[in-house]
Design an enzyme around this catalytic site. Structure first.
Site, PDB file in Angstrom:
ATOM      1  CG  HIS A  22      -1.760   1.204   1.387  1.00  0.00           C
ATOM      2  ND1 HIS A  22      -3.061   1.263   0.962  1.00  0.00           N
ATOM      3  CD2 HIS A  22      -1.489   2.433   1.926  1.00  0.00           C
ATOM      4  CE1 HIS A  22      -3.565   2.457   1.225  1.00  0.00           C
ATOM      5  NE2 HIS A  22      -2.624   3.185   1.815  1.00  0.00           N
ATOM      6  CD  GLU A  23       1.760   3.668   3.699  1.00  0.00           C
ATOM      7  OE1 GLU A  23       2.111   4.734   3.135  1.00  0.00           O
ATOM      8  OE2 GLU A  23       0.693   3.560   4.326  1.00  0.00           O
ATOM      9  CG  HIS A  26       0.380   6.310  -0.575  1.00  0.00           C
ATOM     10  ND1 HIS A  26      -0.722   6.840  -1.213  1.00  0.00           N
ATOM     11  CD2 HIS A  26      -0.103   5.658   0.519  1.00  0.00           C
ATOM     12  CE1 HIS A  26      -1.817   6.522  -0.546  1.00  0.00           C
ATOM     13  NE2 HIS A  26      -1.464   5.806   0.516  1.00  0.00           N
TER      14      HIS A  26
END
Length: 448
Positions: A22-23, A26
């Site tokens: 997920h990170e 980003h």
């Protein structure tokens, strides 16, 4: 590995993999949009390992492995070096900021499709959708008979017991009549309707399943393997014998056989078994023993293993597996939004929420079932993270996206005061959800 430590270990593996992915979403999109990333952290708190990359980003693993974050150069958090002004987050166009924030849930969605794809490539073993119904239950009154094979749930074809029950559980949330197509042991197809509208409102799925009474059919009472040196073998039983009765008590399936052995042996260890071998009836005398097998509690045993449920394996080639992974992602997304909508409207109970404890328990169970099942679990949790993060709650990615959509409409950023108020509201909502999920987890562990 004990259940507790296994649950903790696989929870950490799950969070480590999914949060990192997920990170990374980003991080990757931020770099492509020209934003400087100051820190990429897996976990919170003090760093237990870190290094500075050639791009100037600090990569670290922190002590509390229950999340992670990407820290970008942001003017709202302090002065920005004029030389780095072009790499500052808030100075980027609103569309670039939307792309950066949406990338986290987007990468979770990509992970979901990839995990399902690999699962279908490897092949997920499952039980065939052969069912029975507990006496006097809703399923029994609807016409479910022992050994019925579910072919379709609400018009959708199902090939495994898990897929069939997923459809049933999704329908339980709405408590509306559910059409089933089944094929009986005589080969005839029947159309049935489960009257789920008879269920009382406001209860959890576990309670509804008990009242529905739809269960995996037990195996036939056949001695699939008679253990050498055990009472059944010493009494003359052979592999393939069909058990008809114990002390005159009829045996309809292997589950009934398992229940009757300790009950009858507690009265007298000398058991009379009626069996069929090659179509011919025989009677055997078997002296049961009071002992434990493979670490199980001490009980009366005679040393017979049943055939187990019929197994099917979902395994496809690369193209078919990819198509199936997209279908599974879409179907589970629809079911998740269906659950959220019904909880908001009050049609489904919030008792259905699970938290970290529940996730840890399922993580351990799925890991013990093999890699395909663990991939299935990871895919579902990753999808849940994507959907949860897209909810328009401040502090979540969806809350930031809501601010940017407002900015697109009004032509200027949301005021800092509004964002601060939103952060407090978001934190309150998030802690309320977490507290409710934690309460549900603890409540499920308590004896009823």
């Amino acid at each position: 590995m004990t259940s507790f430590f296994g649950s903790v270990f696989w929870l950490l593996v799950t969070l480590g993999v999914l949060v990192t992915f997920h990170e990374f979403g980003h991080y990757w999109v931020a770099r492509r949009c020209g934003v400087k990333v100051l820190r990429f952290s897996v976990g919170f708190g003090n760093a237990i390992w870190k290094r500075i990359g050639r791009d100037g980003t600090e990569y670290q693993i922190a002590a509390i492995p229950l999340g992670g974050y990407v820290k970008m150069l942001d003017a709202r958090e302090g002065e920005v070096d004029p030389a780095l002004q072009s790499q500052e987050f808030t100075g980027k166009s609103v569309w670039k900021r939307i792309a950066i924030i949406a990338a986290g849930p987007g990468f979770n969605l990509i992970f979901t499709v990839a995990a399902f794809w690999l699962m279908f490539m490897l092949g997920r073993p499952d039980a065939a959708p052969l069912v029975t119904a507990t006496p006097q239950s809703i399923a029994a009154r609807a016409g479910i008979q022992p050994g019925d094979r579910i072919l379709r749930v609400d018009g959708e074809e199902v090939g495994t017991y898990t897929d069939a029950m997923d459809g049933v559980v999704n329908a339980l949330l709405g408590r509306s009549p559910l059409p089933l197509t089944v094929r009986g042991t005589n080969g005839r197809q029947r159309e049935l309707v489960l009257p789920l509208d008879e269920l009382p409102p406001g209860e959890g799925v576990a309670s509804y399943l008990d009242q529905l009474g739809l269960k995996l059919a037990s195996s036939p009472a056949i001695a699939d393997h008679v253990l050498p040196g055990k009472p059944a073998s010493l009494g003359g039983m052979q592999d393939g014998d069909r058990i008809v009765s114990i002390n005159g008590q009829p045996v309809n399936d292997y589950a009934t056989f398992q229940k009757l052995v300790p009950i009858e042996a507690a009265k007298s260890a000398h058991l009379k078994l009626a069996i069929e071998r090659g179509g011919k009836p025989l009677e055997l005398a078997v002296d049961a023993r009071h002992e434990s097998i493979e670490g199980q509690p001490v009980t009366w045993i005679i040393g017979v293993n049943g055939p187990g449920p019929e197994q099917v394996t979902l395994r496809y080639g690369p193209l078919k597996a990819f198509s199936a992974s997209l279908d599974a992602t879409w179907r589970n997304t629809a079911q998740t939004f269906n659950l959220i909508g019904k909880m908001i409207s009050g049609q489904a109970s919030t008792n259905n929420l699970s938290g970290v404890i529940g996730i840890a328990s399922v993580a351990n169970q799925s890991a013990s079932m093999g890699l395909p099942w663990f991939l299935n679990f990871l895919a579902l949790v990753s999808l849940s993270l994507a959907i949860l993060n897209l909810l328009p709650i401040p502090v979540l990615d969806g809350g930031h996206l809501l601010y940017y959509l407002v900015e697109l409409v009004k032509g200027s950023p949301v005021s800092e005061q509004t964002m601060v108020i939103g952060q407090y509201i978001g934190i309150a909502l998030l802690f309320t959800l977490m507290g409710l999920a934690f309460y549900n987890d603890i409540h499920r562990m308590l004896p009823s």
